[in-house]
Write a protein that holds these residues in place. Structure first.
Motif, PDB file in Angstrom:
ATOM      1  N   ILE A  45      10.967  -1.609  -2.137  1.00 57.01           N
ATOM      2  CA  ILE A  45      10.576  -2.017  -1.016  1.00 57.01           C
ATOM      3  C   ILE A  45       9.787  -3.372  -1.515  1.00 57.01           C
ATOM      4  O   ILE A  45       9.581  -3.499  -2.490  1.00 57.01           O
ATOM      5  N   ALA A  46       9.845  -4.137  -0.475  1.00 52.83           N
ATOM      6  CA  ALA A  46       9.123  -5.663  -0.697  1.00 52.83           C
ATOM      7  C   ALA A  46       7.894  -5.692   0.457  1.00 52.83           C
ATOM      8  O   ALA A  46       8.166  -5.384   1.630  1.00 52.83           O
ATOM      9  N   SER A  47       7.004  -6.466   0.110  1.00 47.67           N
ATOM     10  CA  SER A  47       5.627  -6.667   0.841  1.00 47.67           C
ATOM     11  C   SER A  47       5.007  -8.082   0.802  1.00 47.67           C
ATOM     12  O   SER A  47       4.848  -8.395  -0.464  1.00 47.67           O
ATOM     13  N   PHE A  54      -2.606  -7.476   1.914  1.00 46.49           N
ATOM     14  CA  PHE A  54      -1.835  -6.930   0.534  1.00 46.49           C
ATOM     15  C   PHE A  54      -1.212  -5.613   1.186  1.00 46.49           C
ATOM     16  O   PHE A  54      -2.126  -4.683   1.623  1.00 46.49           O
ATOM     17  N   GLY A  55       0.010  -5.313   0.968  1.00 48.13           N
ATOM     18  CA  GLY A  55       0.549  -3.909   0.929  1.00 48.13           C
ATOM     19  C   GLY A  55       0.658  -3.277   2.502  1.00 48.13           C
ATOM     20  O   GLY A  55       1.021  -2.180   2.570  1.00 48.13           O
ATOM     21  N   SER A  56       0.542  -4.236   3.363  1.00 49.38           N
ATOM     22  CA  SER A  56       0.562  -3.335   4.796  1.00 49.38           C
ATOM     23  C   SER A  56       1.703  -3.617   5.621  1.00 49.38           C
ATOM     24  O   SER A  56       1.869  -3.083   6.767  1.00 49.38           O
ATOM     25  N   ASP A 104      15.838 -10.501   1.799  1.00 49.25           N
ATOM     26  CA  ASP A 104      14.607 -10.874   2.528  1.00 49.25           C
ATOM     27  C   ASP A 104      14.153 -12.098   1.947  1.00 49.25           C
ATOM     28  O   ASP A 104      12.812 -12.346   2.001  1.00 49.25           O
ATOM     29  N   LYS A 105      14.932 -13.048   1.514  1.00 48.49           N
ATOM     30  CA  LYS A 105      14.362 -14.528   1.118  1.00 48.49           C
ATOM     31  C   LYS A 105      13.555 -15.051   1.875  1.00 48.49           C
ATOM     32  O   LYS A 105      12.917 -16.024   1.687  1.00 48.49           O
ATOM     33  N   ASP A 106      13.770 -14.963   3.455  1.00 50.30           N
ATOM     34  CA  ASP A 106      13.013 -15.710   4.314  1.00 50.30           C
ATOM     35  C   ASP A 106      11.523 -14.910   4.371  1.00 50.30           C
ATOM     36  O   ASP A 106      10.741 -15.474   5.405  1.00 50.30           O
ATOM     37  N   TRP A 107      11.075 -14.140   3.419  1.00 57.79           N
ATOM     38  CA  TRP A 107       9.843 -13.311   3.650  1.00 57.79           C
ATOM     39  C   TRP A 107       8.830 -13.653   2.820  1.00 57.79           C
ATOM     40  O   TRP A 107       7.701 -12.996   2.524  1.00 57.79           O
ATOM     41  N   PHE A 108       8.941 -14.741   2.092  1.00 56.86           N
ATOM     42  CA  PHE A 108       7.683 -15.442   1.322  1.00 56.86           C
ATOM     43  C   PHE A 108       6.809 -16.020   2.257  1.00 56.86           C
ATOM     44  O   PHE A 108       6.953 -16.675   3.010  1.00 56.86           O
ATOM     45  N   LEU A 147       6.051 -12.470  -2.711  1.00 56.61           N
ATOM     46  CA  LEU A 147       6.501 -11.391  -2.275  1.00 56.61           C
ATOM     47  C   LEU A 147       6.380 -10.182  -3.177  1.00 56.61           C
ATOM     48  O   LEU A 147       6.696 -10.444  -4.395  1.00 56.61           O
ATOM     49  N   TYR A 148       5.518  -9.088  -3.053  1.00 59.67           N
ATOM     50  CA  TYR A 148       5.354  -8.110  -3.875  1.00 59.67           C
ATOM     51  C   TYR A 148       6.282  -7.056  -3.877  1.00 59.67           C
ATOM     52  O   TYR A 148       6.735  -6.508  -2.717  1.00 59.67           O
ATOM     53  N   LEU A 149       6.984  -6.791  -5.128  1.00 60.65           N
ATOM     54  CA  LEU A 149       7.980  -5.733  -5.238  1.00 60.65           C
ATOM     55  C   LEU A 149       7.600  -4.610  -5.655  1.00 60.65           C
ATOM     56  O   LEU A 149       6.695  -4.400  -6.742  1.00 60.65           O
ATOM     57  N   ARG A 150       7.876  -3.321  -5.098  1.00 66.14           N
ATOM     58  CA  ARG A 150       7.666  -2.113  -5.304  1.00 66.14           C
ATOM     59  C   ARG A 150       8.688  -0.988  -5.799  1.00 66.14           C
ATOM     60  O   ARG A 150       9.108  -0.644  -4.708  1.00 66.14           O
ATOM     61  N   PRO A 151       9.283  -1.264  -7.036  1.00 67.47           N
ATOM     62  CA  PRO A 151      10.336  -0.217  -7.154  1.00 67.47           C
ATOM     63  C   PRO A 151       9.748   1.138  -7.472  1.00 67.47           C
ATOM     64  O   PRO A 151       8.575   1.044  -8.101  1.00 67.47           O
ATOM     65  N   PHE A 152      10.208   2.215  -7.066  1.00 64.03           N
ATOM     66  CA  PHE A 152       9.960   3.614  -7.533  1.00 64.03           C
ATOM     67  C   PHE A 152      10.954   4.625  -7.516  1.00 64.03           C
ATOM     68  O   PHE A 152      11.846   4.190  -7.021  1.00 64.03           O
TER      69      PHE A 152
END
Ligand code: PLP
Length: 366
Positions: free
Chosen positions: A171-173, A30-32, A133-137, A145-150
């Motif tokens: 960003i997406a993780s 998660f998140g790295s 980044d649809k190939d990143w699931f 796919l965790y999305l982090r808007p900020f």
């Protein structure tokens, strides 16, 4: 829905090698790790004092340049959101209630004296990144796919006032199960520290709240617990929430309580969704104050049968044990309860496209 800005696309010149990506997606944690792209949109105030969003880009993921005097680095004008994209069984990609994140983002922006982002632009920015980044699931069971808007204040100015320049980023993780071994019941420590005071920023999703929760959380870890619980600032009596999750209490008579949104609690979207699902399950749901003393008494009498925490990252997490300086008590059997499991299963099935979405919560990307 089309946003008013058009996005410039700068594809990554050297995207992650397929076999490296495959290894990450099989075991994402998660998140790295982060995907190949990010979204960036600028805001600045023009000479007439009118602000505007411009320069929307999908660009290679990487470091951003900031002036050392950028106000975010000094006065913490920063807000964020967290939501997940899912790959449904039919192959489509979907977000869960992104409009609710957009609304909450703007509520946080107001509290931190930052410019609001049009809701459709917020959602469009996230969709642009997911498509890029649809190939990143993740390929792992329960992945997303965790999305982090900020948003950060980027103006170089040390005076204390709202900045006149901002940057919005997404960003997406890739994310696996937040708790590695599924969702075991957690042990929580009741902190002497407070997270939010009346009139403060408790209802805003801002980095500052998290910075203030790190020492209490480290204390909980040091004492052998998994999470920290915050009580209200005024009486140190009423249960508010964990460092980053809302709480629910389930009783043997079929009632379910969650602390009311008093302004010191973050209005979770998972919390809101579970309130709806619990009502549909026939539970008597209420948002009200609930004290630590009452919780202890209800757990001892057997009236309280389950308690759980909820939030986007971990979805639903059973609470097994509660401890403070006076001792500890166990909830139910100390393990995951039936209702907790049922609500979690229903919510995740809707999010993952395995159960019909009767609430208009699932937003499929075109
Ligand atoms: C984000 C957050 C939550 C959970 O909100 P969700 O929308 O359900 O993810 C709860 N408490 C705090 C303090 C948070 O920052």
């Amino acid at each position: 829905m089309s946003a008013s800005l058009s996005f410039t696309h700068l594809p990554h010149p050297a995207p992650t090698a397929a076999e490296v990506r495959a290894a990450v997606l099989a075991n994402p944690g998660f998140g790295s790790t982060f995907t190949d792209h990010m979204v960036s949109i600028e805001w600045s105030e023009d000479a007439n004092g009118i602000g505007g969003w411009h320069d929307a880009q999908v660009l290679p993921y990487g470091p951003i340049a900031l002036d050392p005097a950028a106000s975010v680095l000094h006065y913490a004008q920063e807000i964020f959101e967290g939501l997940k994209a899912y790959r449904h069984p039919d192959g489509s990609m979907a977000l869960f209630r992104p409009d609710a994140n957009a609304r909450r983002f703007n509520a946080s922006a107001q509290r931190l004296a930052m410019p609001e982002l049009p809701e459709d632009l917020f959602v469009e920015a996230i969709q642009q990144l997911v498509r890029a980044d649809k190939d990143w699931f993740p390929t792992v069971e329960g992945g997303s796919l965790y999305l982090r808007p900020f948003m950060i204040a980027t103006e170089a100015f040390l005076g204390v006032r709202p900045a006149k320049q901002y940057k919005f980023l997404v960003i997406a993780s890739p994310a696996g199960n937040y708790f590695k071994s599924g969702a075991p019941a957690v042990s929580i420590w009741v902190s002497d520290y407070t997270r939010a005071a009346p009139g403060g920023t408790g209802a805003a999703k801002c980095g500052g709240n998290y910075a203030a929760s790190l020492v209490p959380t480290a204390e909980a870890f040091a004492l052998g617990h998994d999470q920290v619980l915050f009580l209200d600032a005024a009486e140190h009596k009423w249960i508010e929430e964990l460092g980053g999750m809302n709480l629910f209490f389930a009783f043997e008579d079929g009632s379910l309580i969650t602390p009311a949104l008093t302004g010191t609690i973050l209005p979770g979207i998972t919390r809101d969704s579970l309130l709806t699902l619990a009502r549909e399950e026939g539970l008597t749901v209420s948002e009200e104050r609930y004290s630590l003393d009452q919780w202890r008494a209800d757990a001892a009498s057997g009236k309280l049968i389950e308690a759980f925490a909820c939030g986007t990252a971990a979805v639903v997490t059973p609470v097994g044990k509660v401890a403070d300086r006076s001792g500890e008590f166990t909830i139910g059997t100390g393990g995951p309860g039936q209702l907790t499991g049922k609500l979690k299963a229903r919510l995740t099935a809707i999010q993952r496209g395995e159960e019909p979405d009767a609430h208009g919560w699932v937003s499929v990307l075109d």
